[in-house]
Design a protein around this motif. Sequence first.
Motif, PDB file in Angstrom:
ATOM      1  N   LEU A 197      65.806 -12.115  64.143  1.00 32.95           N
ATOM      2  CA  LEU A 197      66.224 -13.031  62.398  1.00 32.95           C
ATOM      3  C   LEU A 197      66.997 -13.755  62.664  1.00 32.95           C
ATOM      4  O   LEU A 197      68.531 -12.703  62.439  1.00 32.95           O
ATOM      5  CB  LEU A 197      65.790 -12.423  61.363  1.00 32.95           C
ATOM      6  CG  LEU A 197      65.808 -13.646  59.718  1.00 32.95           C
ATOM      7  CD1 LEU A 197      64.917 -11.999  58.906  1.00 32.95           C
ATOM      8  CD2 LEU A 197      67.323 -13.200  59.669  1.00 32.95           C
ATOM      9  N   GLY A 250      67.928 -15.190  54.877  1.00 33.08           N
ATOM     10  CA  GLY A 250      67.825 -14.186  55.086  1.00 33.08           C
ATOM     11  C   GLY A 250      66.854 -13.152  54.709  1.00 33.08           C
ATOM     12  O   GLY A 250      65.951 -12.247  55.022  1.00 33.08           O
ATOM     13  N   ARG A 251      67.850 -12.857  53.156  1.00 30.78           N
ATOM     14  CA  ARG A 251      66.855 -11.501  52.567  1.00 30.78           C
ATOM     15  C   ARG A 251      65.202 -12.125  52.528  1.00 30.78           C
ATOM     16  O   ARG A 251      64.213 -10.743  52.457  1.00 30.78           O
ATOM     17  CB  ARG A 251      67.158 -11.643  50.926  1.00 30.78           C
ATOM     18  CG  ARG A 251      66.947 -10.162  50.507  1.00 30.78           C
ATOM     19  CD  ARG A 251      67.217 -10.770  48.884  1.00 30.78           C
ATOM     20  NE  ARG A 251      68.601 -10.937  48.368  1.00 30.78           N
ATOM     21  CZ  ARG A 251      69.385  -9.856  48.468  1.00 30.78           C
ATOM     22  NH1 ARG A 251      69.681  -8.613  48.091  1.00 30.78           N
ATOM     23  NH2 ARG A 251      71.216 -11.154  48.174  1.00 30.78           N
ATOM     24  N   VAL A 310      70.122 -16.823  60.107  1.00 31.76           N
ATOM     25  CA  VAL A 310      69.783 -18.059  59.686  1.00 31.76           C
ATOM     26  C   VAL A 310      70.550 -18.982  59.761  1.00 31.76           C
ATOM     27  O   VAL A 310      71.936 -18.647  60.133  1.00 31.76           O
ATOM     28  CB  VAL A 310      70.190 -17.433  57.833  1.00 31.76           C
ATOM     29  CG1 VAL A 310      70.389 -18.441  57.641  1.00 31.76           C
ATOM     30  CG2 VAL A 310      68.957 -16.347  57.518  1.00 31.76           C
ATOM     31  N   ARG A 344      73.948 -17.096  53.136  1.00 33.96           N
ATOM     32  CA  ARG A 344      74.386 -16.763  52.124  1.00 33.96           C
ATOM     33  C   ARG A 344      73.414 -16.880  50.954  1.00 33.96           C
ATOM     34  O   ARG A 344      74.004 -17.198  50.002  1.00 33.96           O
ATOM     35  CB  ARG A 344      75.861 -16.818  52.073  1.00 33.96           C
ATOM     36  CG  ARG A 344      76.985 -15.243  51.500  1.00 33.96           C
ATOM     37  CD  ARG A 344      76.704 -14.301  52.071  1.00 33.96           C
ATOM     38  NE  ARG A 344      76.561 -12.974  51.311  1.00 33.96           N
ATOM     39  CZ  ARG A 344      77.906 -12.475  50.738  1.00 33.96           C
ATOM     40  NH1 ARG A 344      78.529 -12.692  51.612  1.00 33.96           N
ATOM     41  NH2 ARG A 344      78.466 -11.504  50.097  1.00 33.96           N
ATOM     42  N   LYS A 345      72.446 -18.418  51.096  1.00 36.67           N
ATOM     43  CA  LYS A 345      71.284 -18.252  49.730  1.00 36.67           C
ATOM     44  C   LYS A 345      70.986 -17.594  49.575  1.00 36.67           C
ATOM     45  O   LYS A 345      69.611 -17.845  49.511  1.00 36.67           O
ATOM     46  CB  LYS A 345      71.442 -20.087  50.753  1.00 36.67           C
ATOM     47  CG  LYS A 345      72.684 -20.314  49.949  1.00 36.67           C
ATOM     48  CD  LYS A 345      72.386 -22.256  51.002  1.00 36.67           C
ATOM     49  CE  LYS A 345      73.644 -23.299  50.965  1.00 36.67           C
ATOM     50  NZ  LYS A 345      73.378 -23.994  51.981  1.00 36.67           N
ATOM     51  N   GLY A 346      70.528 -16.950  50.454  1.00 40.22           N
ATOM     52  CA  GLY A 346      69.298 -16.125  50.092  1.00 40.22           C
ATOM     53  C   GLY A 346      68.196 -15.366  51.174  1.00 40.22           C
ATOM     54  O   GLY A 346      66.959 -15.485  51.602  1.00 40.22           O
ATOM     55  N   GLU A 369      76.576  -5.792  57.111  1.00 36.46           N
ATOM     56  CA  GLU A 369      76.502  -6.221  55.618  1.00 36.46           C
ATOM     57  C   GLU A 369      74.800  -6.665  55.222  1.00 36.46           C
ATOM     58  O   GLU A 369      74.340  -5.748  54.080  1.00 36.46           O
ATOM     59  CB  GLU A 369      77.637  -6.884  55.796  1.00 36.46           C
ATOM     60  CG  GLU A 369      78.454  -6.452  55.665  1.00 36.46           C
ATOM     61  CD  GLU A 369      79.371  -5.167  55.172  1.00 36.46           C
ATOM     62  OE1 GLU A 369      78.813  -4.760  54.413  1.00 36.46           O
ATOM     63  OE2 GLU A 369      79.987  -4.551  55.664  1.00 36.46           O
TER      64      GLU A 369
HETATM   65  C1  LIG Z   1      72.485 -11.721  59.205  1.00 37.27           C
HETATM   66  C2  LIG Z   1      71.890 -12.497  58.728  1.00 37.27           C
HETATM   67  C3  LIG Z   1      70.461 -12.982  59.153  1.00 37.27           C
HETATM   68  C4  LIG Z   1      71.990 -12.970  56.599  1.00 37.27           C
HETATM   69  O1  LIG Z   1      71.708 -14.190  56.580  1.00 37.27           O
HETATM   70  P1  LIG Z   1      71.839 -14.995  55.240  1.00 37.27           P
HETATM   71  O2  LIG Z   1      70.886 -15.407  54.825  1.00 37.27           O
HETATM   72  O3  LIG Z   1      73.239 -15.408  55.232  1.00 37.27           O
HETATM   73  O4  LIG Z   1      71.040 -13.741  53.905  1.00 37.27           O
HETATM   74  P2  LIG Z   1      71.621 -13.275  52.642  1.00 37.27           P
HETATM   75  O5  LIG Z   1      72.120 -14.598  51.627  1.00 37.27           O
HETATM   76  O6  LIG Z   1      70.096 -13.350  52.238  1.00 37.27           O
HETATM   77  O7  LIG Z   1      72.505 -12.099  52.437  1.00 37.27           O
HETATM   78  C5  LIG Z   1      71.773 -10.613  51.700  1.00 37.27           C
HETATM   79  C6  LIG Z   1      72.210 -10.076  50.927  1.00 37.27           C
HETATM   80  O8  LIG Z   1      73.056  -9.570  52.815  1.00 37.27           O
HETATM   81  C7  LIG Z   1      73.961  -9.260  52.442  1.00 37.27           C
HETATM   82  N1  LIG Z   1      74.856 -10.278  53.595  1.00 37.27           N
HETATM   83  C8  LIG Z   1      74.910 -10.910  54.347  1.00 37.27           C
HETATM   84  N2  LIG Z   1      75.842 -11.636  54.853  1.00 37.27           N
HETATM   85  C9  LIG Z   1      76.928 -11.176  54.322  1.00 37.27           C
HETATM   86  C10 LIG Z   1      78.601 -11.622  54.772  1.00 37.27           C
HETATM   87  N3  LIG Z   1      78.853 -12.650  55.316  1.00 37.27           N
HETATM   88  N4  LIG Z   1      79.531 -10.715  54.379  1.00 37.27           N
HETATM   89  C11 LIG Z   1      78.334  -9.595  52.958  1.00 37.27           C
HETATM   90  N5  LIG Z   1      77.815  -9.220  53.126  1.00 37.27           N
HETATM   91  C12 LIG Z   1      76.633  -9.966  53.894  1.00 37.27           C
HETATM   92  C13 LIG Z   1      74.885  -9.194  51.185  1.00 37.27           C
HETATM   93  O9  LIG Z   1      74.656  -7.982  50.270  1.00 37.27           O
HETATM   94  C14 LIG Z   1      73.650 -10.599  50.813  1.00 37.27           C
HETATM   95  O10 LIG Z   1      72.937 -10.187  49.056  1.00 37.27           O
HETATM   96  P3  LIG Z   1      73.766 -11.190  48.371  1.00 37.27           P
HETATM   97  O11 LIG Z   1      74.737 -12.879  48.956  1.00 37.27           O
HETATM   98  O12 LIG Z   1      73.612 -10.830  46.874  1.00 37.27           O
HETATM   99  O13 LIG Z   1      75.746 -10.602  47.955  1.00 37.27           O
HETATM  100  C15 LIG Z   1      73.049 -14.277  58.791  1.00 37.27           C
HETATM  101  O14 LIG Z   1      74.530 -13.806  58.770  1.00 37.27           O
HETATM  102  C16 LIG Z   1      72.613 -14.503  61.014  1.00 37.27           C
HETATM  103  O15 LIG Z   1      71.919 -15.083  61.091  1.00 37.27           O
HETATM  104  N6  LIG Z   1      73.862 -13.786  61.881  1.00 37.27           N
HETATM  105  C17 LIG Z   1      73.055 -14.221  63.126  1.00 37.27           C
HETATM  106  C18 LIG Z   1      72.227 -13.614  63.093  1.00 37.27           C
HETATM  107  C19 LIG Z   1      72.014 -11.843  62.564  1.00 37.27           C
HETATM  108  O16 LIG Z   1      73.361 -10.957  63.576  1.00 37.27           O
HETATM  109  N7  LIG Z   1      70.631 -11.301  62.482  1.00 37.27           N
HETATM  110  C20 LIG Z   1      70.229  -9.956  62.236  1.00 37.27           C
HETATM  111  C21 LIG Z   1      70.031  -9.200  63.355  1.00 37.27           C
HETATM  112  S1  LIG Z   1      68.723  -9.581  64.033  1.00 37.27           S
END
Ligand SMILES: CC(C)(COP(=O)(O)OP(=O)(O)OC[C@H]1O[C@@H](n2cnc3c(N)ncnc32)[C@H](O)[C@@H]1OP(=O)(O)O)[C@@H](O)C(=O)NCCC(=O)NCCS
Length: 332
Positions: free
Chosen positions: A89, A101-102, A91, A97-99, A136
């Motif tokens: 996965l 990923g969640r 984003v 950080r807009k939800g 995180e």
């Molecule tokens: C990890 C990743 C998928 C998160 O996607 P996202 O859409 O930004 O995440 P969300 O907005 O749904 O965040 C959900 C929760 O995760 C945590 N979180 C996500 N990104 C974070 C950050 N940069 N720092 C701290 N907490 C974080 C928080 O608790 C967040 O909740 P909150 O925003 O209410 O505090 C994204 O950063 C990404 O694509 N990273 C590179 C690829 C990767 O590592 N994928 C995962 C492994 S396969």
Amino acid sequence: MTLQLREIQLTPGDATSEAWLEVHHAANRAVWGAGAQRATVEEIVDLSGRRQDVRRTFGVWVDGVEEPVAAAQTIRNTRENTETGGIWLSVHPDHQRKGHGRRLLAHCEQVLRDEGCTRVHEHSGAPVEHGDAATEFALASGYRQTLVDLRQDLGLPVDAAALAESAPALDAEEYVVETSVDGLPEEWLEDRALLARRMSTDAPTGDIDLAEEDWDADRVRQQWNTPSPIWAVESVARHVPSGRLVAFTDLVVRPGQTDLALQGDTLVLREHRGRALGLAVKVANLAALQREKPGVATVRTWNADTNTHMIAINARMGFTVTGWTREWAKDL
Ligand SMILES: CC(C)(COP(=O)(O)OP(=O)(O)OC[C@H]1O[C@@H](n2cnc3c(N)ncnc32)[C@H](O)[C@@H]1OP(=O)(O)O)[C@@H](O)C(=O)NCCC(=O)NCCS
């Protein structure tokens, strides 16, 4: 903001599939910089077929943005550990950080649950040891860490004479090293299946129970000897008195990133350890890689941070740590 979560059919040459993959690439670049790993749609589809896994591909689109903002794939094994699924996965950095990923993760977990999986086992990586977004995100999503791997890189070319010197002297009446480029000799396959079985239980898996993988010659043939865009080189150690293969290591070069070789598995059968066979096969394989693929500038490997033997072998060959990979598990 209207969100659309759609399943797509990952297809080489298809614009939507390419845009989907670009989400992963953009997220990777944001974490790792210009040298971030890349793949091609063709190789993802090919690998899935040869590994006999079942993948479903999802994207998230938002109003006013043509390209997907988030991308994921669910991955289900069909041969063993069928109740354990994987999720890949990402984003897009402009939409983190807009939800998204969640939400996409929850969808993928439900897909796996509906397909009979009881848990997810996946990994994430970062060039820093602590505090990266993926760690995180995994912790916030209820995942527990099962293992930490060190990512290690070696810059090529390595001086050929120095490399030859680092090869351990083997007693030729006991062990010989053999190398095969882009496909394995038929005659290796039975022994190679046993080595793959052992690999699945002997390499550290950390805090998770996984069943032994069900390898036979046919599965080795399908994985390594069917036409593929992925190039491979493998070296084995043969125990001369018995004629059996007792150690192996492989390296692959993928079509989307031909200057990078990735280390696959390395194993020495328990009964033959302590004789420098791990180093012997790795040195032979690296020499073959340099000979066959002079355009490769980096070899990359991952080992559990507790796997001190393998890390010592890598350090001796000149590898340095460039990142941390965490493995995660969650019961569905
Ligand atoms: C990890 C990743 C998928 C998160 O996607 P996202 O859409 O930004 O995440 P969300 O907005 O749904 O965040 C959900 C929760 O995760 C945590 N979180 C996500 N990104 C974070 C950050 N940069 N720092 C701290 N907490 C974080 C928080 O608790 C967040 O909740 P909150 O925003 O209410 O505090 C994204 O950063 C990404 O694509 N990273 C590179 C690829 C990767 O590592 N994928 C995962 C492994 S396969």
